[in-house]
Design a protein around this motif. Structure first.
Motif, PDB file in Angstrom:
ATOM      1  N   ALA A  67       0.741  -1.181  -0.051  1.00 48.32           N
ATOM      2  CA  ALA A  67      -0.127  -0.057  -0.111  1.00 48.32           C
ATOM      3  C   ALA A  67       0.989   1.232   0.016  1.00 48.32           C
ATOM      4  CB  ALA A  67      -0.841  -0.048   1.164  1.00 48.32           C
ATOM      5  N   GLY A  68       2.271   1.053   0.043  1.00 45.97           N
ATOM      6  CA  GLY A  68       3.152   2.112   0.138  1.00 45.97           C
ATOM      7  C   GLY A  68       3.192   2.732   1.468  1.00 45.97           C
ATOM      8  N   ILE A  69       2.656   2.557   2.531  1.00 50.01           N
ATOM      9  CA  ILE A  69       2.514   3.161   3.758  1.00 50.01           C
ATOM     10  C   ILE A  69       3.910   2.945   4.598  1.00 50.01           C
ATOM     11  CG2 ILE A  69       1.358   2.956   5.882  1.00 50.01           C
ATOM     12  CD1 ILE A  69      -1.066   2.144   4.524  1.00 50.01           C
ATOM     13  N   ILE A  70       4.534   1.681   4.398  1.00 45.65           N
ATOM     14  CA  ILE A  70       5.891   1.883   4.844  1.00 45.65           C
ATOM     15  C   ILE A  70       7.069   1.228   3.694  1.00 45.65           C
ATOM     16  CG2 ILE A  70       5.196   0.887   7.131  1.00 45.65           C
ATOM     17  CD1 ILE A  70       5.755  -1.946   6.168  1.00 45.65           C
ATOM     18  N   LYS A  71       8.009   1.672   3.799  1.00 44.50           N
ATOM     19  CA  LYS A  71       9.158   1.081   2.946  1.00 44.50           C
ATOM     20  C   LYS A  71      10.162   0.181   3.664  1.00 44.50           C
ATOM     21  CE  LYS A  71      10.541   5.739   2.747  1.00 44.50           C
ATOM     22  NZ  LYS A  71      11.486   6.760   2.126  1.00 44.50           N
ATOM     23  N   GLY A  72      10.733  -0.638   2.946  1.00 46.53           N
ATOM     24  CA  GLY A  72      11.779  -1.633   3.499  1.00 46.53           C
ATOM     25  C   GLY A  72      13.026  -1.463   2.819  1.00 46.53           C
ATOM     26  N   THR A  73      14.195  -1.360   3.479  1.00 47.66           N
ATOM     27  CA  THR A  73      15.395  -1.481   2.979  1.00 47.66           C
ATOM     28  C   THR A  73      16.261  -2.675   3.250  1.00 47.66           C
ATOM     29  OG1 THR A  73      15.398   0.822   3.160  1.00 47.66           O
ATOM     30  CG2 THR A  73      17.692  -0.024   2.717  1.00 47.66           C
ATOM     31  N   VAL A  74      16.692  -3.423   2.340  1.00 47.77           N
ATOM     32  CA  VAL A  74      17.525  -4.595   2.632  1.00 47.77           C
ATOM     33  C   VAL A  74      18.786  -4.204   3.362  1.00 47.77           C
ATOM     34  CG1 VAL A  74      18.816  -6.604   1.630  1.00 47.77           C
ATOM     35  CG2 VAL A  74      16.421  -5.904   0.596  1.00 47.77           C
ATOM     36  N   GLU A  75      18.938  -4.857   4.242  1.00 44.38           N
ATOM     37  CA  GLU A  75      20.345  -4.834   5.210  1.00 44.38           C
ATOM     38  C   GLU A  75      20.919  -6.065   5.601  1.00 44.38           C
ATOM     39  OE1 GLU A  75      19.753  -2.141   8.759  1.00 44.38           O
ATOM     40  OE2 GLU A  75      18.968  -0.474   7.530  1.00 44.38           O
ATOM     41  N   GLY A  76      21.822  -6.452   4.606  1.00 45.62           N
ATOM     42  CA  GLY A  76      22.294  -7.812   5.060  1.00 45.62           C
ATOM     43  C   GLY A  76      21.393  -8.967   4.468  1.00 45.62           C
ATOM     44  N   VAL A  77      20.946  -9.809   5.663  1.00 47.10           N
ATOM     45  CA  VAL A  77      19.958 -10.813   5.466  1.00 47.10           C
ATOM     46  C   VAL A  77      18.479 -10.111   5.854  1.00 47.10           C
ATOM     47  CG1 VAL A  77      21.506 -12.505   5.547  1.00 47.10           C
ATOM     48  CG2 VAL A  77      20.459 -11.748   7.482  1.00 47.10           C
ATOM     49  N   SER A  78      18.376  -9.075   6.522  1.00 53.40           N
ATOM     50  CA  SER A  78      17.181  -8.615   6.970  1.00 53.40           C
ATOM     51  C   SER A  78      16.621  -7.331   6.392  1.00 53.40           C
ATOM     52  CB  SER A  78      17.438  -7.986   8.404  1.00 53.40           C
ATOM     53  OG  SER A  78      17.989  -8.879   9.400  1.00 53.40           O
ATOM     54  N   VAL A  79      15.340  -7.133   6.489  1.00 51.52           N
ATOM     55  CA  VAL A  79      14.909  -5.770   5.823  1.00 51.52           C
ATOM     56  C   VAL A  79      14.459  -4.896   7.068  1.00 51.52           C
ATOM     57  CG1 VAL A  79      12.847  -5.234   4.447  1.00 51.52           C
ATOM     58  CG2 VAL A  79      14.055  -7.470   3.982  1.00 51.52           C
ATOM     59  N   SER A  80      14.652  -3.676   6.787  1.00 52.24           N
ATOM     60  CA  SER A  80      14.639  -2.609   7.873  1.00 52.24           C
ATOM     61  C   SER A  80      13.490  -1.975   7.472  1.00 52.24           C
ATOM     62  CB  SER A  80      15.878  -1.805   8.082  1.00 52.24           C
ATOM     63  OG  SER A  80      15.346  -0.900   8.992  1.00 52.24           O
ATOM     64  N   TYR A  81      12.357  -1.827   8.202  1.00 49.48           N
ATOM     65  CA  TYR A  81      11.116  -1.279   7.729  1.00 49.48           C
ATOM     66  C   TYR A  81      11.185   0.363   8.493  1.00 49.48           C
ATOM     67  CZ  TYR A  81       9.573  -5.652   5.883  1.00 49.48           C
ATOM     68  OH  TYR A  81       9.698  -6.677   5.175  1.00 49.48           O
ATOM     69  N   CYS A  82      10.485   1.108   7.492  1.00 48.07           N
ATOM     70  CA  CYS A  82      10.083   2.309   8.070  1.00 48.07           C
ATOM     71  C   CYS A  82       8.883   3.083   7.622  1.00 48.07           C
ATOM     72  CB  CYS A  82      11.245   3.627   8.180  1.00 48.07           C
ATOM     73  SG  CYS A  82      11.771   3.894   6.360  1.00 48.07           S
ATOM     74  N   ILE A  83       8.240   4.138   8.353  1.00 49.28           N
ATOM     75  CA  ILE A  83       7.005   4.702   7.610  1.00 49.28           C
ATOM     76  C   ILE A  83       7.466   5.581   6.178  1.00 49.28           C
ATOM     77  CG2 ILE A  83       5.657   6.568   7.964  1.00 49.28           C
ATOM     78  CD1 ILE A  83       4.761   4.195   9.613  1.00 49.28           C
ATOM     79  N   ASN A  84       6.765   5.465   5.253  1.00 50.53           N
ATOM     80  CA  ASN A  84       6.960   6.257   4.148  1.00 50.53           C
ATOM     81  C   ASN A  84       6.298   7.513   4.310  1.00 50.53           C
ATOM     82  OD1 ASN A  84       6.848   7.580   1.620  1.00 50.53           O
ATOM     83  ND2 ASN A  84       6.218   5.625   0.639  1.00 50.53           N
ATOM     84  N   PRO A  85       7.057   8.627   4.691  1.00 50.94           N
ATOM     85  CA  PRO A  85       6.441   9.720   5.069  1.00 50.94           C
ATOM     86  C   PRO A  85       5.567  10.664   3.996  1.00 50.94           C
ATOM     87  CG  PRO A  85       8.945  10.006   4.848  1.00 50.94           C
ATOM     88  CD  PRO A  85       8.580   8.745   4.604  1.00 50.94           C
ATOM     89  N   ASP A  86       6.038  10.550   2.772  1.00 47.18           N
ATOM     90  CA  ASP A  86       5.347  11.096   1.859  1.00 47.18           C
ATOM     91  C   ASP A  86       3.870  10.593   1.622  1.00 47.18           C
ATOM     92  OD1 ASP A  86       7.487  12.774   1.086  1.00 47.18           O
ATOM     93  OD2 ASP A  86       8.214  11.630  -0.300  1.00 47.18           O
ATOM     94  N   ARG A  87       3.825   9.116   1.493  1.00 40.26           N
ATOM     95  CA  ARG A  87       2.449   8.692   1.589  1.00 40.26           C
ATOM     96  C   ARG A  87       1.660   8.728   2.682  1.00 40.26           C
ATOM     97  NH1 ARG A  87      -1.455   6.378  -0.884  1.00 40.26           N
ATOM     98  NH2 ARG A  87      -1.772   4.113  -0.622  1.00 40.26           N
ATOM     99  N   TRP A  88       2.510   8.713   3.847  1.00 41.52           N
ATOM    100  CA  TRP A  88       1.560   8.884   5.378  1.00 41.52           C
ATOM    101  C   TRP A  88       0.668  10.268   5.217  1.00 41.52           C
ATOM    102  CZ3 TRP A  88      -0.707   6.025   8.289  1.00 41.52           C
ATOM    103  CH2 TRP A  88      -0.969   6.468   9.415  1.00 41.52           C
ATOM    104  N   GLN A  89       1.941  11.417   4.617  1.00 41.66           N
ATOM    105  CA  GLN A  89       1.021  12.754   4.584  1.00 41.66           C
ATOM    106  C   GLN A  89      -0.181  12.748   3.720  1.00 41.66           C
ATOM    107  OE1 GLN A  89       1.558  15.243   6.481  1.00 41.66           O
ATOM    108  NE2 GLN A  89       0.144  16.910   5.246  1.00 41.66           N
TER     109      GLN A  89
END
Length: 101
Positions: A67-89
């Motif tokens: 839904a684009g509400i969060i973003k995921g960034t690959v860090e090694g074997v894990s994915v780090s998730y954070c809020i997508n601020p533009d979509r949240w606004q």
């Protein structure tokens, strides 16, 4: 659930329904609350705070990301998730427009 006749609704109505569907599970709300507090988390972090299995949390993360509400960034074997601020606004503005009527 029956087939929805999309042509019977405005683009704004369909957009709002999609947003509400993505937010429409308490686990997803818990995930978002944790992300707002911690800014970024990996899946393992969520299992410590939310009493759900890792596969279940992964499924909810996938829905929020789709839904684009969060973003995921690959860090090694894990994915780090954070809020997508533009979509949240964008979501805040659309929902406020509905509630302000």
């Amino acid at each position: 659930m029956g087939i929805t006749k999309s042509e019977a609704y405005t683009d704004r109505q369909l957009y709002l329904a999609d947003i509400c569907k993505a937010l429409g599970h308490p686990a997803r709300i818990a995930i978002l609350e944790q992300l707002f507090q911690a800014e970024c988390c990996i899946c393992r972090d969520f299992t410590k705070e939310i009493n759900l299995s890792q596969p279940t949390i992964s499924r909810h993360l996938k829905e929020l990301k789709a839904a684009g509400i969060i973003k995921g960034t690959v860090e090694g074997v894990s994915v780090s998730y954070c809020i997508n601020p533009d979509r949240w606004q964008e979501i805040r503005l659309v929902l406020n427009g509905l509630f302000d009527r």
